[in-house]
Design a protein around this motif. Sequence first.
Motif, mmCIF file in Angstrom:
data_model
loop_
_atom_site.group_PDB
_atom_site.id
_atom_site.type_symbol
_atom_site.label_atom_id
_atom_site.label_comp_id
_atom_site.label_asym_id
_atom_site.label_seq_id
_atom_site.Cartn_x
_atom_site.Cartn_y
_atom_site.Cartn_z
ATOM 1 N N GLY A 70 0.773 -1.208 -0.163
ATOM 2 C CA GLY A 70 0.021 0.031 -0.078
ATOM 3 C C GLY A 70 0.808 1.317 -0.017
ATOM 4 O O GLY A 70 0.635 2.052 -0.581
ATOM 5 N N GLY A 71 1.903 1.209 0.837
ATOM 6 C CA GLY A 71 2.748 2.401 0.861
ATOM 7 C C GLY A 71 3.581 2.761 -0.507
ATOM 8 O O GLY A 71 3.729 3.667 -0.826
ATOM 9 N N ALA A 72 3.901 1.677 -1.033
ATOM 10 C CA ALA A 72 4.802 1.698 -2.306
ATOM 11 C C ALA A 72 3.651 2.142 -3.518
ATOM 12 O O ALA A 72 4.068 2.991 -4.354
ATOM 13 N N ILE A 73 2.491 1.745 -3.354
ATOM 14 C CA ILE A 73 1.674 2.197 -4.474
ATOM 15 C C ILE A 73 1.125 3.425 -4.217
ATOM 16 O O ILE A 73 0.924 4.426 -5.074
ATOM 17 N N ARG A 74 1.036 4.147 -3.059
ATOM 18 C CA ARG A 74 0.844 5.456 -2.571
ATOM 19 C C ARG A 74 2.031 6.355 -3.156
ATOM 20 O O ARG A 74 1.643 7.352 -4.008
#
Length: 276
Positions: A70-74
Amino acid sequence: MSQIDIDNQQTTQSPSLKHINEYPAIDNKKAYKQALKYWQNELLHVQQAYYHQGQRAVIVFEGWDAAGKGGAIRRVTEKLDPRGYQVYPIAAPRDDEQGRHYLYRFFNKLPKQGTLTIFDRSYYGRVLVERIEGYASDAQWQRAYREINEFEQLLLDDNIKVIKLFLHISSDEQLKRFSERLNNPYKRWKLTEEDIRNRNKRTEYEAAIDDMFVKTHTSGAPWSVIVGDHKWFARVEVLKALTKALSKGMQIEPPPINANIVALAEQQLGIKHKRT
């Protein structure tokens, strides 16, 4: 396409979790911010090229629970034009999806012309969680490797690029992140009973992940493993991997300026095009 044809497309050097024994880091926050800004800007240029040239891509994110997907996609989408991508978080099938082929709900999420589709988890659940938790029979998940390879080849044949990233974290780091989630009121919602159950079957999941790499790492749609114990490093590596993979075979430089627009701007707006 026959199974023989697909097997011939598989590359010989698929990734393996067994070979990962180093966890690089970016320890300097300033260096992290500089790298993040640079690669986000590079990825934006690639997205713009996809729009101008009407190209499409499917980006698959898989990884351990708490691996930082999730953090990477953000960070991937933070600087992109929101009109040019769609993120689909994949959970258990809805009632109207039950009883249909598991690939059904991915066909209707394929990217439109000039856009990117990002799957936060994906159809690979068939050979991971559905295999380990018994939601799919042995026959179903075993034939899924062929079905997935054929599905991805169908996308490639339709000129849709397929990029697959797996975020890997060590067992110790995963336990640390679970503890952080349990003790942080704003992150408790992220820790589920399923996470804890999956953690207790980590060895089984490791075997399933390596099987997935061996059977679905093809020349047209290879897997890239992002080592994610250190979040700053992982986020930059995700951006770098996506930028490089999406750029292959693309003309990234902006298209030539429209001479009619230049003439209209000079005549009606009184502004000059500064030729470089």
